[in-house]
Design an enzyme around this catalytic site. Structure first.
Site, PDB file in Angstrom:
ATOM      1  CE1 TYR A   8       1.231   0.573   4.313  1.00  0.00           C
ATOM      2  CE2 TYR A   8       0.490  -1.718   4.317  1.00  0.00           C
ATOM      3  CZ  TYR A   8       1.191  -0.683   4.893  1.00  0.00           C
ATOM      4  OH  TYR A   8       1.883  -0.925   6.051  1.00  0.00           O
ATOM      5  CB  SER A   9       4.441   1.917   0.457  1.00  0.00           C
ATOM      6  OG  SER A   9       5.338   2.987   0.276  1.00  0.00           O
TER       7      SER A   9
END
Length: 210
Positions: A8-9
């Site tokens: 999700y970064s």
């Protein structure tokens, strides 16, 4: 090549995108920072700052996403179009990358990240977001791309930053140059689905925190 990352970064999508463009296949290793996996001795040995993303390329460890992006291009790309070798063109690309790291991403993270922990939005911090977006809007005046007349790693990095923060509520519509550039970028950037996958993972994480 090993890639230690969080799906999700905001920087993940850019790295996976560039990797696909230059033909690098990653052995993706998820690091759960909520479980403090980044503090395990074997990871700290690779990266004393214990940050993600981190790559390991035949024993060579590197972290900080923008450094990773330029390394991948310099080592594996077939030409220099994404990261020009001309000193002045490269200087502009670098300036945009440093702007992303030190101004744009910084302002967005400081405003939005506390909200993930159910803290109230700080209007003073939002002024920094508006300032950063105004700078970006001025960079794009009369320009189709951020650093020259073609797509570069500067576009990819900042497209990734904005794609992720739009997923958590950022509205860029009042910044007409930025909005136009982002729409075009989503059409012309190869392997755009990598950014979309990262955004989807981020949305899922944010929903789980509510």
């Amino acid at each position: 090549m090993d890639l230690y990352y969080a799906p999700y970064s905001s920087s993940t999508g850019a790295i996976l995108l560039v990797g696909k463009v230059v033909g690098v296949e990653f052995n993706k290793i998820t690091v759960n920072t909520q479980e403090k996996e980044q503090l395990k001795p074997e990871f700290v040995k690779l990266n004393p700052q214990h940050t993600i993303p981190t790559i390991v390329d035949n024993g060579f460890s590197l972290w900080e996403s923008r450094a990773i992006l330029t390394y991948l291009i310099e080592k594996y790309a077939k030409d220099d179009s994404l990261y020009p070798k001309d000193p002045q063109r490269r200087a502009v690309v670098n300036q945009r990358l440093y702007f992303d790291l030190g101004t744009l991403f910084k302002a967005l993270a400081e405003y939005y990240y506390p909200q993930f922990q159910k803290k109230e939005a700080d209007p003073e911090l939002f002024k920094k977001v508006e300032e950063a977006l105004s700078f970006l809007n001025s960079f794009l005046e009369g320009q189709e791309y951020l650093a020259g007349d073609s797509l570069t790693v500067a576009d990819i990095a900042i497209l990734s930053t904005l794609a992720s923060f739009q997923a958590v509520g950022l509205d860029i519509s009042k910044y007409s140059n930025v909005a136009k550039w982002f729409e075009n970028g989503s059409k012309v950037t190869p392997a755009w689905e990598e950014l979309e996958n990262t955004v989807a993972a981020l949305k899922k994480l944010v929903e789980s925190l509510k």
